[in-house]
Write an enzyme that holds these catalytic residues in place. Sequence first.
Site: not given
Length: 323
Positions: A32, A141, A92, A169-170
């Site tokens: 979207n 989250y 969401n 992870f990151n």
Amino acid sequence: MKVFVAGGAGYIGSICVEELLNAGHEVTVFDNLSEGHRVAVDERAQFIDGCLSERQTTLDAVSSCGAEAVMHFAAFAQVGESMADPSKYFRNNVANGINLLDAAVEADVKKFVFSSTAATYGMPDAVPITELEPQKPINPYGESKLMFETILNWYHELHRLEFVAFRYFNAAGCSERLGEERRVETHLIPNVLRVALGQKEECRIFGTDYPTPDGTCIRDYIHIIDLAQAHMLALAPGKCGFYNLGNGEGYSVLEVIETCRQVTGQPIPAVQEPRRPGDPARLIACSQKAIDDLGWKPRYATLEQIVDSAWRWHSAHPNGYTG
Ligand code: UDP
């Protein structure tokens, strides 16, 4: 395979789409554009401007493209925002995601690949973190992602939907053509590189009193292309379950800033600030399960390679996609 990619215009989704196409898959992107960028969608993919909150649109989109696999990147991912507006995250990341799951079941897709997160572990008791570590998220989250993991398990049991959920992870770094541009940028590496670009005076170090060798938080950075490769391995028949994705190496905030100085050749001034609420001191993955079960082999495992790829993209696109 015919792969339906929800959220294929965002940072991680767009680069996975590029890798899928490079590997010969046929891709439909559904997004979207609330966070993603139309120009980040590879021209070889079909694009549908749609929202997972629209149930019938989602069901129709998945079945009409003949999807054999669905990848789900269409979620909100800012911890701080989730603390301020949990409803946005549960609606969401959980409720709208169920529309996509139902669409996958109805269209009889063979595989559902889900972007989960290390944030489902909360403050881990031990590192490196294996998939067996208790999951105790400390923000909406992480909780929303854990809820979706639980739902996936039930869909597997009751509808025989085969899934792979990756606990990232990151994620960091860029491809040659595609990079990282968010409307609100909270992540360390892009913020540090903005200083190198002269767009900000200094970068910020959130917390210098953690129980780590230099007092700053330690994270496990994984190159976005290695992450994308894992998604493709997940498409193989029979692969099902939860997998960590990281390099098993931790780098402190100070080490990341120092690597950015070396890669960019810029001095990058940094200021010390208080801790950011909700940051665990140390997150390092054990990804042995992905290596053993999926045959995953990270190719860009060093922090230098990750930062170098990010710097190449950011210096070529100083104003991101909008520029
Ligand atoms: N961080 C920082 N300065 C920034 C952004 C992040 O010191 O401008 C720190 C943050 O507190 C964390 C680490 O860098 O310890 C990685 O944060 P990021 O937001 O990149 O990823 P996260 O680990 O929160 O998913």
